[in-house]
Design a protein around this motif. Structure first.
Motif, PDB file in Angstrom:
ATOM      1  N   SER A  28      23.435 -28.410  12.348  1.00 55.75           N
ATOM      2  CA  SER A  28      21.981 -28.560  12.356  1.00 55.75           C
ATOM      3  C   SER A  28      21.474 -29.986  12.531  1.00 55.75           C
ATOM      4  N   TYR A  36      19.395 -23.607  16.145  1.00 57.29           N
ATOM      5  CA  TYR A  36      19.638 -25.041  16.276  1.00 57.29           C
ATOM      6  C   TYR A  36      20.339 -25.314  17.599  1.00 57.29           C
ATOM      7  N   SER A  83      19.921 -18.493   4.294  1.00 53.38           N
ATOM      8  CA  SER A  83      18.798 -19.145   3.618  1.00 53.38           C
ATOM      9  C   SER A  83      18.994 -20.648   3.489  1.00 53.38           C
ATOM     10  N   GLU A  84      20.225 -21.139   3.478  1.00 53.01           N
ATOM     11  CA  GLU A  84      20.437 -22.572   3.316  1.00 53.01           C
ATOM     12  C   GLU A  84      20.052 -23.374   4.552  1.00 53.01           C
ATOM     13  N   PHE A  85      19.819 -22.697   5.670  1.00 55.77           N
ATOM     14  CA  PHE A  85      19.359 -23.354   6.885  1.00 55.77           C
ATOM     15  C   PHE A  85      17.829 -23.329   6.917  1.00 55.77           C
ATOM     16  N   ASP A  86      17.241 -24.445   7.332  1.00 56.40           N
ATOM     17  CA  ASP A  86      15.787 -24.544   7.394  1.00 56.40           C
ATOM     18  C   ASP A  86      15.198 -23.782   8.569  1.00 56.40           C
ATOM     19  N   SER A  87      16.000 -23.531   9.584  1.00 58.34           N
ATOM     20  CA  SER A  87      15.525 -22.822  10.761  1.00 58.34           C
ATOM     21  C   SER A  87      16.547 -21.751  11.137  1.00 58.34           C
ATOM     22  N   SER A  88      16.157 -20.858  12.019  1.00 52.24           N
ATOM     23  CA  SER A  88      17.062 -19.789  12.441  1.00 52.24           C
ATOM     24  C   SER A  88      17.848 -20.158  13.690  1.00 52.24           C
ATOM     25  N   ARG A 117      27.287 -27.065   7.626  1.00 51.04           N
ATOM     26  CA  ARG A 117      25.860 -26.870   7.870  1.00 51.04           C
ATOM     27  C   ARG A 117      25.264 -28.095   8.564  1.00 51.04           C
TER      28      ARG A 117
END
Length: 472
Positions: free
Chosen positions: A195, A118, A111-116, A191
């Motif tokens: 990303s 990169y 969830s801490e990533f904005d996209s699935s 992270r």
């Protein structure tokens, strides 16, 4: 952490620019981006094929079926939520430097990533930055080592394909271990590394501690390390002893293996000239032509198998051993950092004891006289000193409370990582040993089959000659 010696899931890729494979010169320590010395290569065995239909069945199945008492527990389905691939090395040539970037592909459900998904490009110094930040944030967790910093002398605008590929695998392995770590994988810098685009990563790097701050931390660590730790818990004494013994063994094995690899290469060069010599000889000895040609063919096949065994040794066993030589140095650094944290706590406790002793001590007569000569009221001066000491004692108590929490966190972190590291280490080395054993079995079986085939053909020829002689 990953338990494999090399990542066989990543297929070899070639740099976008053609890079010559010829190398010459000596190894020199230079810029970290030009580092070509790595310690991890693919360990997949290649089947040399059968030389004779009568070749004996390999007992390799015995090795493949061998099970250990300490097998790794199977990962629960869906437990891993971040997958990383390092591939597509690309050469960059500027007026100032030549360096390689690697594509880092990430797929995650966190969830801490904005996209699935990169896709970013990173150079070697970015990996160094990430490792440094992880060690700063988690000083008593075991962060796996990166490849060493070396460059081939004379390499300015070209790099060797093999070195780039082995470095790629090493960098993939490094990130894969972090992704599998329950604490390191949640680090904010990790992270960002996965990303952020290049300019975003550069901006993020500038937000880290400044040079003077890092220098201050380094000086303080040196002072504490010189002072030493007085009451190290016994479990960490045991760790220290284990690491020292482990380091000595791994260094010795690494040195011997490197020497064997060198001798194998020299032997291979000699063996390479052996078969052509027999072939040339067969041209001048009509009656020995067939046996000489048979010897040449057998030696050529043995040369190919010897080359394959040497490749397995230099690409599998040697890198695995050297990797854990580097790991042992990492462990020593982690233990030193843990000791530094405890030593700092001990120093603050000693300072607190000194302050309390000063507070409780009766004012000395000489001090009273001196205060009188300065025109100060001795009683008032004593009260001021008592207030100052009380304030300093309260500050020290607060610092000690924080340091005690920090020491407890450091100890628990190291103890948890210690078991994880040992499990990974044993799995890695077992796999390397099994792979080496299997390759040696295959090598000697195939060479034996070659010479048995040669003997059978020679005996058949001798029998045929004898039969013709008897008929005549």
């Amino acid at each position: 952490m990953s338990g494999n010696v090399a990542d066989s899931a990543i297929s070899p890729t070639s740099p976008t620019q053609t890079i010559p494979a010829d190398l010459s010169g000596q190894m020199l320590e230079l810029d970290e981006d030009d580092d070509l010395e790595v310690f991890s290569k693919d360990t997949t065995n290649t089947d040399g094929g059968s030389f004779n239909a009568s070749m004996q069945t390999s007992p390799g199945s015995m090795i493949n079926q061998y099970k250990f008492d300490e097998e790794e527990e199977e990962q629960e389905p869906g437990a891993k939520d971040i997958f990383i691939t390092v591939d597509d090395p690309e050469s960059h040539v500027t007026t100032i430097e030549t360096f390689i970037t690697y594509r880092v592909l990430t797929k995650t459900t966190r969830s801490e990533f904005d996209s699935s998904e990169y896709e970013v490009r990173r150079r070697y110094q970015d990996f160094l930055w990430l490792r440094g930040r992880l060690e700063e944030a988690h000083p008593t967790l075991i962060v796996h080592p990166l490849p060493e910093k070396f460059v081939m002398k004379g390499m300015v605008e070209r790099f060797n394909d093999d070195f780039i590929e082995t470095r790629r695998r090493a960098l993939h392995r490094f990130l894969d271990r972090i992704a599998d770590h329950p604490i390191l994988s949640c680090n904010e810098d990790f992270r960002v590394f996965l990303s952020a685009q290049a300019w975003e990563l550069t901006s993020h790097k500038k937000q880290g501690p400044g040079f003077l701050s890092r220098m201050g931390e380094t000086v303080r660590a040196v002072v504490v390390s010189v002072r030493g730790v007085k009451n190290r818990p016994e479990e960490f004494n045991s760790m220290q002893e284990y690491v020292e013994a482990f380091s000595q063994k791994m260094t010795s094995l690494d040195r011997i293996t490197q020497r064997i690899c060198k001798e194998e290469k020299e032997y291979l060069e000699e063996l390479k000239e052996y078969a052509p010599t027999y072939t040339l000889w067969s041209g001048s000895e009509e009656e020995l032509a067939e046996p000489l040609k048979g010897m040449a063919t057998s030696l050529d096949r043995c040369y190919q198998e010897t080359e394959e065994r040497g490749r397995q040794l230099s690409d599998c066993l040697a890198p695995a051993l050297h990797e854990y030589v580097l790991c042992s140095e990492t462990l020593k650094a982690v233990l030193r950092r843990r000791d530094n944290i405890q030593a700092e706590l001990e120093a603050k406790n000693e300072a607190l004891a000194t302050k309390r002793a000063d507070r409780d001590a009766e004012p000395r007569e000489r001090g009273v006289v001196w205060q009188s000569l300065l025109g100060k009221n001795p009683e008032e001066a004593r009260q001021q000193k008592q207030q100052r000491l009380a304030g300093e004692i309260d500050e020290l108590k607060e610092e000690i409370d924080k340091m005690e929490d920090r020491v407890e966190w450091a100890n628990n972190g190291l103890k948890g990582d210690w078991g994880r590291w040992q499990k990974s280490m044993r799995s890695d080395l077992k796999e390397a040993f099994l792979s080496t054993a299997q390759k040696n079995v295959d090598y000697y079986e195939k060479c034996l089959a070659v010479w048995e085939s040669f003997l059978l053909s020679m005996r058949a020829e001798v029998s045929e000659v004898d039969q013709r002689a008897g008929d005549s």
